[in-house]
Scaffold this motif. Structure first.
Motif, PDB file in Angstrom:
ATOM      1  N   VAL A 157       0.859  -1.183   0.000  1.00  0.00           N
ATOM      2  CA  VAL A 157       0.000   0.000   0.000  1.00  0.00           C
ATOM      3  C   VAL A 157       0.893   1.230   0.000  1.00  0.00           C
ATOM      4  O   VAL A 157       1.891   1.263   0.719  1.00  0.00           O
ATOM      5  N   ALA A 158       0.532   2.232  -0.824  1.00  0.00           N
ATOM      6  CA  ALA A 158       1.272   3.497  -0.833  1.00  0.00           C
ATOM      7  C   ALA A 158       0.534   4.480   0.051  1.00  0.00           C
ATOM      8  O   ALA A 158      -0.651   4.737  -0.167  1.00  0.00           O
ATOM      9  N   MET A 159       1.208   5.007   1.066  1.00  0.00           N
ATOM     10  CA  MET A 159       0.572   5.941   1.988  1.00  0.00           C
ATOM     11  C   MET A 159       1.172   7.335   1.829  1.00  0.00           C
ATOM     12  O   MET A 159       2.370   7.496   1.636  1.00  0.00           O
ATOM     13  N   SER A 160       0.295   8.341   1.924  1.00  0.00           N
ATOM     14  CA  SER A 160       0.747   9.728   1.865  1.00  0.00           C
ATOM     15  C   SER A 160       0.099  10.467   3.026  1.00  0.00           C
ATOM     16  O   SER A 160      -1.069  10.837   2.950  1.00  0.00           O
ATOM     17  N   ASP A 161       0.858  10.631   4.093  1.00  0.00           N
ATOM     18  CA  ASP A 161       0.369  11.338   5.282  1.00  0.00           C
ATOM     19  C   ASP A 161      -1.029  10.863   5.696  1.00  0.00           C
ATOM     20  O   ASP A 161      -1.943  11.661   5.843  1.00  0.00           O
ATOM     21  N   GLY A 162      -1.175   9.559   5.830  1.00  0.00           N
ATOM     22  CA  GLY A 162      -2.437   9.026   6.356  1.00  0.00           C
ATOM     23  C   GLY A 162      -3.443   8.575   5.316  1.00  0.00           C
ATOM     24  O   GLY A 162      -4.363   7.832   5.623  1.00  0.00           O
ATOM     25  N   LEU A 163      -3.266   9.049   4.066  1.00  0.00           N
ATOM     26  CA  LEU A 163      -4.210   8.666   3.021  1.00  0.00           C
ATOM     27  C   LEU A 163      -3.601   7.599   2.117  1.00  0.00           C
ATOM     28  O   LEU A 163      -2.535   7.815   1.561  1.00  0.00           O
ATOM     29  N   PRO A 164      -4.279   6.447   1.963  1.00  0.00           N
ATOM     30  CA  PRO A 164      -3.767   5.430   1.029  1.00  0.00           C
ATOM     31  C   PRO A 164      -3.963   5.916  -0.401  1.00  0.00           C
ATOM     32  O   PRO A 164      -5.047   6.354  -0.768  1.00  0.00           O
TER      33      PRO A 164
END
Lengths: 290, 290
Positions: free
Chosen positions: B193-200
């Motif tokens: 999973v790619a996460m960006s500051d809490g958002l997948p």
DNA sequence: ATAGTTATCTGACTTAGGTCAGATAAAATT
DNA sequence: AATTTTATCTGACCTAAGTCAGATAACTAT
């Protein structure tokens, strides 16, 4: 996954850490932030001292000192307002203009540096347009203008482009009954553009005819402003103007390939009528008595 | 109408004037901004003093004084790092936790106040997600996780939803060969999973089989991250993991209703092959030797 | 004409925020 | 073991920024 508030705060974190750096461009010219902000506010056209003070939220004493400092640097000239001798107005000197331009150049440079990181910035910029338009919704301005003005032409180009994408066989203005610009200028009609801090967000034309009715033409809302009630505002305004011009019947045509438009008219007090022109594109016709 | 730099600066103007107010939520508790920022950084998990200092860009002397102040208020406890006695780590006391929560509540309130102005905030939030993801692209993290974890399940739901919208007859997971979660966990496979500051922002699964090849499944990229090379990063990573697991042949299936996916595989070193399963949905099949 | 209001200015004062030079102790390097 | 580097602390110092009380002059309302 994230609730609305978390999403909003995630956005604000990202923006303050990345774009917040743009504020830093107010430094780097050896002047304290306060003075730089005042200089830039004046440069952007806020000549009224009270207006600058309100905009920047400064104490009157502090403001006074900052103005004095900029005057000592010979960057601004402060004069008394001729209409009200209590008020003062500040304008940039030639030297101030140069300094202001240098700040603008710094800001442009920072923006460029950030933008250059994105190989295909169009998607990002479109999202930014939308966010900026939504956040600045209170400052939208509906302006009456000539349909040949740049903002109007920009809207029309976008509008034609969208029709071309959405109609099955495309859209070619020259095959449509393109209204004469003079029919959309007072006293025969008018043309409205919605502006949001320099970006045109939508338009609508009122085309006067000699057939006992006027036509609504070229109602367009930018993707950056959809779902925020702009079409409704444009229509309300153009109907007011039509009443002013003693027009008592409006007609318009549209196309079933634009279902949101059809729904908009159906729920906006318009009644469907038979075809009233021979334009090849429309297949839906409406009228409304004022 | 506006060039890219002007659009970017328009965005930053709108954001600093509207969202900038969020920073103000650091005030309103009778503590100077600096101390409040340090307290919040610690509350958000930055226990390492050096990390807080780097994050906030503070001078070591100033940092030291701010920590002392917070200690005097009994909001934090500073201890020496057991691994490196030069370093210090700060943690919130119970009282500090309460104070931190109060700040969080203030920030949430501000965000709520701004959000409440928008009757249908979904479009706005989607644009904000995209902007935040793009601006924070350097901080994207690819994480290996169990496909039953919340972030993974969120991605899968979004993925199924999108297939359902884009396939002519819709999409029903139960009719598809839904891979067993255990097939996508090491040592048989994996799930990223790619996460960006809490958002997948995206995911991909590697499904182990007993047929001499492994399958790539559930490659999805959020609309908030498209066009930024995420699919490529996910695939590169998952291929590395496959090599680690001594897998030497990968296969995958996809559908012509997803032309960007087909193009992605065609240009990514994959070769089209004949149908190798009886899943009713796919009509394109690829393989790649590692 | 008088009293009140408004816009700005001035001087005195406070505080937050930041810089700098050196001190100290632990860790890393040679 | 000696030297250098790293992380933090301390005290001295400076400036930007902001606050406050009162002064001044111009305008507004009664």
């Amino acid at each position: 996954m994230l609730d609305d508030i978390s999403r909003f705060r995630r956005f604000s974190r990202a923006v303050t850490s990345e774009v917040g750096a743009l504020d830093t461009s107010f430094l780097g010219r050896g002047r304290p932030l306060g003075a730089a902000r005042v200089l830039n506010a004046i440069g952007h056209g806020r000549t009224d001292v009270a207006a600058v003070r309100a905009y920047l939220g400064l104490d009157s004493g502090l403001m006074s000192r900052l103005l004095r400092g900029l005057e000592d640097e010979k960057l601004i000239k402060v004069t008394t307002d001729p209409d009200d001798a209590r008020k003062r107005r500040a304008t940039l000197t030639a030297r101030g203009q140069k300094e202001f331009q240098a700040y603008e150049h710094l800001s442009d440079g920072r923006a460029q540096d950030l933008l250059v990181k994105y190989p295909h910035p169009e998607t990002l910029l479109e999202a930014m347009d939308l966010v900026a338009s939504a956040l600045g919704r209170e400052k939208w301005i509906l302006e009456e203008c000539d349909p040949r003005d740049p903002a109007a032409r920009y809207c029309l180009e976008e509008y034609y482009g969208e029709l071309n994408r959405r109609f099955d066989g495309g859209f070619d203005v020259s095959l449509s009954c393109d209204p004469d610009a003079t029919d959309m200028i007072r006293p025969r009609g008018c043309f409205l553009v919605a502006m949001s801090d320099g970006l045109p967000l939508g338009c609508v034309g009122l085309k006067g005819t000699d057939k006992g009715y006027a036509e609504i033409k070229r109602l367009w809302v930018s993707p950056a402003a959809r779902g925020m009630g702009l079409a409704r505002r444009l229509m309300a305004e153009v109907e007011d103007i039509a009443r002013d011009l003693n027009i008592d019947l409006l007609r318009l045509d549209t196309n079933s390939a634009l279902p949101e438009a059809v729904r908009f008219y159906q729920t906006g007090g318009w009644t469907e009528i038979d075809r009233f022109n021979d334009d090849p594109y429309p297949d839906f016709f409406f009228e409304k008595a004022l």
